[in-house]
Design a protein around this motif. Sequence first.
Motif, PDB file in Angstrom:
ATOM      1  N   VAL A   1     -29.377  66.023 -33.962  1.00 29.10           N
ATOM      2  CA  VAL A   1     -30.591  63.884 -33.450  1.00 29.10           C
ATOM      3  C   VAL A   1     -29.538  62.933 -34.301  1.00 29.10           C
ATOM      4  O   VAL A   1     -29.090  63.039 -35.518  1.00 29.10           O
ATOM      5  N   ASP A   2     -28.849  62.403 -34.072  1.00 31.03           N
ATOM      6  CA  ASP A   2     -28.597  61.372 -34.801  1.00 31.03           C
ATOM      7  C   ASP A   2     -29.409  59.870 -34.143  1.00 31.03           C
ATOM      8  O   ASP A   2     -29.344  59.440 -32.958  1.00 31.03           O
ATOM      9  N   ALA A   3     -30.486  59.561 -35.654  1.00 31.97           N
ATOM     10  CA  ALA A   3     -31.113  58.707 -35.430  1.00 31.97           C
ATOM     11  C   ALA A   3     -30.651  57.339 -35.150  1.00 31.97           C
ATOM     12  O   ALA A   3     -29.809  56.734 -36.458  1.00 31.97           O
ATOM     13  N   GLY A   4     -31.271  56.459 -34.536  1.00 34.71           N
ATOM     14  CA  GLY A   4     -30.977  55.188 -34.444  1.00 34.71           C
ATOM     15  C   GLY A   4     -29.342  55.231 -33.611  1.00 34.71           C
ATOM     16  O   GLY A   4     -28.722  53.737 -33.535  1.00 34.71           O
ATOM     17  N   TYR A   5     -28.322  56.483 -33.723  1.00 32.17           N
ATOM     18  CA  TYR A   5     -27.308  56.488 -33.037  1.00 32.17           C
ATOM     19  C   TYR A   5     -26.389  55.874 -34.482  1.00 32.17           C
ATOM     20  O   TYR A   5     -25.426  55.389 -34.067  1.00 32.17           O
ATOM     21  N   ARG A   6     -26.910  55.889 -35.537  1.00 31.37           N
ATOM     22  CA  ARG A   6     -26.552  54.687 -36.659  1.00 31.37           C
ATOM     23  C   ARG A   6     -25.120  56.021 -37.109  1.00 31.37           C
ATOM     24  O   ARG A   6     -24.491  55.126 -37.085  1.00 31.37           O
ATOM     25  N   THR A   7     -24.796  56.700 -37.117  1.00 29.22           N
ATOM     26  CA  THR A   7     -23.251  57.619 -37.245  1.00 29.22           C
ATOM     27  C   THR A   7     -22.321  57.689 -36.233  1.00 29.22           C
ATOM     28  O   THR A   7     -21.171  57.062 -37.154  1.00 29.22           O
ATOM     29  N   HIS A   8     -22.390  57.650 -34.727  1.00 39.09           N
ATOM     30  CA  HIS A   8     -22.305  57.041 -33.849  1.00 39.09           C
ATOM     31  C   HIS A   8     -21.717  55.695 -34.202  1.00 39.09           C
ATOM     32  O   HIS A   8     -19.938  55.612 -34.014  1.00 39.09           O
ATOM     33  N   ARG A   9     -22.402  55.164 -34.132  1.00 37.92           N
ATOM     34  CA  ARG A   9     -21.807  53.432 -34.703  1.00 37.92           C
ATOM     35  C   ARG A   9     -20.587  52.895 -35.674  1.00 37.92           C
ATOM     36  O   ARG A   9     -19.810  52.974 -35.629  1.00 37.92           O
ATOM     37  N   ARG A  10     -21.256  54.300 -36.406  1.00 39.01           N
ATOM     38  CA  ARG A  10     -20.284  53.740 -37.751  1.00 39.01           C
ATOM     39  C   ARG A  10     -19.096  55.721 -37.213  1.00 39.01           C
ATOM     40  O   ARG A  10     -17.591  54.332 -37.780  1.00 39.01           O
ATOM     41  N   TYR A  11     -19.149  55.611 -36.723  1.00 44.27           N
ATOM     42  CA  TYR A  11     -18.048  56.499 -36.382  1.00 44.27           C
ATOM     43  C   TYR A  11     -16.916  56.225 -35.135  1.00 44.27           C
ATOM     44  O   TYR A  11     -15.756  55.767 -35.117  1.00 44.27           O
ATOM     45  N   LEU A  12     -17.196  55.055 -34.586  1.00 45.60           N
ATOM     46  CA  LEU A  12     -17.345  54.533 -33.940  1.00 45.60           C
ATOM     47  C   LEU A  12     -15.610  53.669 -33.984  1.00 45.60           C
ATOM     48  O   LEU A  12     -14.993  52.762 -34.210  1.00 45.60           O
ATOM     49  N   GLU A  13     -16.565  52.675 -35.147  1.00 47.11           N
ATOM     50  CA  GLU A  13     -15.975  52.007 -35.838  1.00 47.11           C
ATOM     51  C   GLU A  13     -15.038  52.487 -36.668  1.00 47.11           C
ATOM     52  O   GLU A  13     -13.198  51.214 -36.488  1.00 47.11           O
ATOM     53  N   GLN A  14     -14.843  53.645 -37.264  1.00 47.68           N
ATOM     54  CA  GLN A  14     -14.040  53.891 -38.503  1.00 47.68           C
ATOM     55  C   GLN A  14     -13.156  54.991 -38.356  1.00 47.68           C
ATOM     56  O   GLN A  14     -13.186  54.734 -38.740  1.00 47.68           O
ATOM     57  N   ALA A  15     -13.233  56.019 -37.056  1.00 46.89           N
ATOM     58  CA  ALA A  15     -12.490  56.614 -36.900  1.00 46.89           C
ATOM     59  C   ALA A  15     -10.996  55.980 -36.013  1.00 46.89           C
ATOM     60  O   ALA A  15      -9.763  56.913 -36.726  1.00 46.89           O
ATOM     61  N   PRO A  16     -10.769  55.401 -35.536  1.00 45.75           N
ATOM     62  CA  PRO A  16      -8.972  54.720 -35.137  1.00 45.75           C
ATOM     63  C   PRO A  16      -9.242  54.492 -36.565  1.00 45.75           C
ATOM     64  O   PRO A  16      -7.178  54.036 -36.556  1.00 45.75           O
TER      65      PRO A  16
END
Length: 243
Positions: A166-181
């Motif tokens: 589970v990702d609370a509030g999609y905070r980790t997804h947000r950081r991954y989308l920002e940082q991965a590229p």
Amino acid sequence: MPYTPQVQDYQRSLERSRQSLNRADRPDVFTLAGRQWDLLDEVFAPVYSPSTGVALDFLGLTGPGVEEVRRGSFLEIGCGTGAIAVTAALAGHTPVVASDINVRAVENAAVNARRHAMTDRVRAVHGDLFSGLDAGERFDTVFWSSNYVLGPDHYEYRSAHERVYVDAGYRTHRRYLEQAPLRTTSGGRALLHFSSRGDHPRLTRIAEETGRELRVLNSCRVREGEYGNEIVEHLLLQIVPVG
């Protein structure tokens, strides 16, 4: 992807986390993609979910086409047992970095790198997303098979193992989308393994807010696995900066 409340229920996913940790039949060694892997306590068990096998297929690391897989450096975020990272190394990727926020998972990935004699190619690091890397490290492939179930914004994790589900509030997804590229080489790819157990419209909005485009590279439908009989759609997404 269709909205399926039962499959997307975060409480159900947290219950799966608890069950998979405490099962009496939880193995110490499991088989995946024709190889054996060590499984340590407190680490995600691929035997109870099809997601790891799907990820290997998406990456071209299984089946007759494995010899045609893209080579080059490879970073796996959320490596768990290290099965994906080590398989990437066995297929010819080098160097390979396996990163996880769970220290037991980092240990597990290192154990499996030794099991398959890949310690010269695979480095296991402890970190939250990219925090365990050197500032200048870039990779031809950056990959995360994410914890795609959306949890409440203020959910407090009871264990590192719950973060796999589970990702609370999609905070980790947000950081991954920002940082991965930002962690890819010129011509490299930032990839995300997502599924219909997650909130795809919410993910798309976050991508737009962070100046990212999500491109579908592959998809498949599989049965949920050990704890369910629903059909779940899995997606391999490429994260592309806009502009």
